[in-house]
Write a protein that holds these residues in place. Structure first.
Motif, mmCIF file in Angstrom:
data_model
loop_
_atom_site.group_PDB
_atom_site.id
_atom_site.type_symbol
_atom_site.label_atom_id
_atom_site.label_comp_id
_atom_site.label_asym_id
_atom_site.label_seq_id
_atom_site.Cartn_x
_atom_site.Cartn_y
_atom_site.Cartn_z
ATOM 1 N N UNK A 299 0.842 -1.199 0.000
ATOM 2 C CA UNK A 299 0.000 0.000 0.000
ATOM 3 C C UNK A 299 0.879 1.252 0.000
ATOM 4 N N UNK A 300 2.177 1.057 0.086
ATOM 5 C CA UNK A 300 3.103 2.168 0.288
ATOM 6 C C UNK A 300 3.510 2.236 1.760
ATOM 7 N N UNK A 301 2.576 1.813 2.632
ATOM 8 C CA UNK A 301 2.839 1.798 4.076
ATOM 9 C C UNK A 301 3.210 0.407 4.561
ATOM 10 N N UNK A 302 2.910 -0.605 3.779
ATOM 11 C CA UNK A 302 3.183 -1.980 4.206
ATOM 12 C C UNK A 302 2.545 -2.965 3.238
ATOM 13 N N UNK A 303 2.640 -4.221 3.647
ATOM 14 C CA UNK A 303 2.155 -5.302 2.796
ATOM 15 C C UNK A 303 0.621 -5.265 2.726
ATOM 16 N N UNK A 304 0.066 -5.335 1.522
ATOM 17 C CA UNK A 304 -1.392 -5.322 1.352
ATOM 18 C C UNK A 304 -2.031 -6.422 2.200
ATOM 19 N N UNK A 305 -1.447 -7.623 2.157
ATOM 20 C CA UNK A 305 -2.073 -8.779 2.806
ATOM 21 C C UNK A 305 -2.118 -8.664 4.329
ATOM 22 N N UNK A 306 -1.382 -7.696 4.886
ATOM 23 C CA UNK A 306 -1.396 -7.529 6.349
ATOM 24 C C UNK A 306 -2.362 -6.454 6.818
ATOM 25 N N UNK A 307 -3.010 -5.767 5.900
ATOM 26 C CA UNK A 307 -3.950 -4.712 6.314
ATOM 27 C C UNK A 307 -5.140 -5.360 7.025
ATOM 28 N N UNK A 308 -5.458 -4.852 8.216
ATOM 29 C CA UNK A 308 -6.643 -5.333 8.960
ATOM 30 C C UNK A 308 -7.851 -4.573 8.412
ATOM 31 N N UNK A 309 -8.755 -5.249 7.715
ATOM 32 C CA UNK A 309 -9.875 -4.505 7.105
ATOM 33 C C UNK A 309 -10.815 -3.944 8.169
ATOM 34 N N UNK A 310 -11.321 -2.753 7.897
ATOM 35 C CA UNK A 310 -12.271 -2.143 8.836
ATOM 36 C C UNK A 310 -13.640 -1.982 8.193
ATOM 37 N N UNK A 311 -13.681 -2.097 6.884
ATOM 38 C CA UNK A 311 -14.925 -1.832 6.173
ATOM 39 C C UNK A 311 -14.964 -2.700 4.922
ATOM 40 N N UNK A 312 -16.163 -3.151 4.594
ATOM 41 C CA UNK A 312 -16.335 -4.056 3.451
ATOM 42 C C UNK A 312 -15.854 -3.438 2.132
ATOM 43 N N UNK A 313 -16.000 -2.131 2.001
ATOM 44 C CA UNK A 313 -15.651 -1.485 0.729
ATOM 45 C C UNK A 313 -14.453 -0.545 0.861
ATOM 46 N N UNK A 314 -13.626 -0.847 1.851
ATOM 47 C CA UNK A 314 -12.423 -0.055 2.105
ATOM 48 C C UNK A 314 -11.529 0.005 0.857
ATOM 49 N N UNK A 315 -10.966 1.181 0.621
ATOM 50 C CA UNK A 315 -10.032 1.336 -0.497
ATOM 51 C C UNK A 315 -8.621 1.516 0.050
ATOM 52 N N UNK A 316 -7.644 0.980 -0.647
ATOM 53 C CA UNK A 316 -6.244 1.202 -0.246
ATOM 54 C C UNK A 316 -5.420 1.483 -1.501
ATOM 55 N N UNK A 317 -4.331 2.255 -1.356
ATOM 56 C CA UNK A 317 -3.428 2.412 -2.491
ATOM 57 C C UNK A 317 -2.829 1.050 -2.839
ATOM 58 N N UNK A 318 -2.568 0.823 -4.104
ATOM 59 C CA UNK A 318 -2.004 -0.468 -4.528
ATOM 60 C C UNK A 318 -0.780 -0.249 -5.402
ATOM 61 N N UNK A 319 0.322 -0.874 -4.984
ATOM 62 C CA UNK A 319 1.557 -0.879 -5.779
ATOM 63 C C UNK A 319 1.920 -2.358 -5.882
ATOM 64 N N UNK A 320 1.852 -2.923 -7.078
ATOM 65 C CA UNK A 320 1.917 -4.382 -7.195
ATOM 66 C C UNK A 320 2.699 -4.783 -8.439
#
Ligand code: AHM
Ligand code: MG
Length: 339
Positions: A299-320
């Motif tokens: 996400x720029x801040x860390x690994x996407x797979x480690x993000x703890x989701x807070x909302x069903x439609x949460x958006x995050x930056x993606x660098x992949x």
């Protein structure tokens, strides 16, 4: 022993099941329903341009059925087929604001599936490639009913993820955490056949994919990364810009050729402070596939797979994409590198 020709995706899923102690027939059944849905969506997508010719006047097709938008059709089909498997505790779709409750009386099971039924569907009228993306988790709450925590699990908990690309041919790419395999639909036999065993993303590519139209919304760090990519140096090539605007197609090309895809935070756009792409339906499944192929997803801040989701439609930056490219992009985005 080399793989025999003509391995279907179903053969492959079954062989994976035998290799994994934890895997049971339920999982194979679930994947088979997704495969079936993919074949039907593929056939509908191929007919998309014919809708006007076949008669959609008054919103009805020649069979007298109401013509549905393809994304709505795909969504309903995925819901129907997945619940039909009898192995699903709950579903969530990019198309629906809330969790999709099991229909009354349906047998439920231990899996949770989150999906984007037709990503990039705004491209469909121009015959541009689009795709279906799915993420499979195990129900983690106790008790017979599903809980929100079952849906809001980090991507690391995914037991499988995949996508179907409706392109010049239809392809399915999936992982169960043991590498990534790609299958091409042979329309003459109606089967997905193994065409890309053990996909590995190149360590570095020469392609960058991002919507450069948002340049003025980007901060200086991100702009510095793009300035660096277009500069000729002895240590790297000048990168080619390739952006279809359809995540599945853009990601798939970079997976095979190498490179990096970015949907970053458009920091100066109040509408998109976290970019556009959804963590649960897009970033997590693509993140798992990419990591399983040897790439990275951040996400720029860390690994996407480690993000703890807070909302069903949460958006995050993606660098992949390719690991060296993603690491470099993240170093620029964080201001650790300027040139
Ligand atoms: P959608 O889920 O509404 O189809 O939007 C997602 C799509 C992705 O496929 C693609 O990467 C992105 O939107 C493109 O967005 P933009 O037009 O802002 O570049
Ligand atoms: Mg989408």
């Amino acid at each position: 022993m080399s793989e025999p020709l003509g391995i279907t995706v179903t053969n492959h899923v079954l062989s994976m099941q035998h290799r994994h102690e934890g895997a049971r027939g339920a999982f194979t059944h679930l994947l088979n329903e997704i495969i079936m849905a993919a074949k039907i969506i593929s056939s509908e997508v191929n007919k998309a341009g014919l809708v006007d010719i076949l008669g959609s006047t008054g919103g009805q097709n020649i069979q007298g059925e109401t013509v549905k938008k393809l994304d709505e059709f795909s969504n309903n089909l995925m819901i129907d087929r997945l619940y039909r498997s009898g192995h699903v505790a709950v579903l969530a779709s990019e198309e629906d604001a809330d969790p999709i409750e099991p229909p009354r009386g349906v047998q439920t099971g231990e899996y949770v599936v989150l999906f984007d039924p037709l990503d990039g569907s705004s491209n469909i009228d121009a015959n541009v490639s689009i795709g279906t993306i799915f993420s499979i988790l195990r129900k983690c709450s106790k008790g017979p009913e599903y809980q929100m925590e079952d849906l809001l699990q980090p991507g690391l908990k995914q037991v499988a993820a995949g996508y179907v690309l409706y392109g010049s041919s239809t392809m399915m790419v999936y992982t169960t955490g043991n590498g990534v395999s790609g299958f091409t639909l042979d329309p003459s036999v109606g089967e997905f056949l193994l065409s890309h065993p053990e996909i590995k993303i190149p360590q570095r590519g020469k392609i960058v994919s991002a919507n450069m139209g948002y340049w003025d919304y980007w901060d200086e760090n991100l702009k510095n990364y793009f300035r660096y990519l277009r500069t000729v140096t002895d240590t790297k090539p000048v990168y080619s810009l390739r952006y279809i605007g359809s995540l599945v197609a853009d990601f798939h090309r970079n997976l095979l050729y190498g490179g990096v895809f970015l949907y970053p935070a458009d920091s100066k756009d109040p509408k998109k402070p976290y970019g556009k792409l959804r963590l649960l339906y897009e970033c997590n499944p693509m993140g798992m596939i990419c990591e399983q192929a040897g790439g990275l997803a951040s996400t720029g801040d860390g690994r996407v797979l480690e993000v703890e989701p807070s909302d069903l439609h949460q958006r995050v930056p993606l660098i992949i994409g390719s690991p060296q490219d993603v690491e470099e992009a993240v170093a620029f985005i964080n201001g650790q590198r300027k040139e």
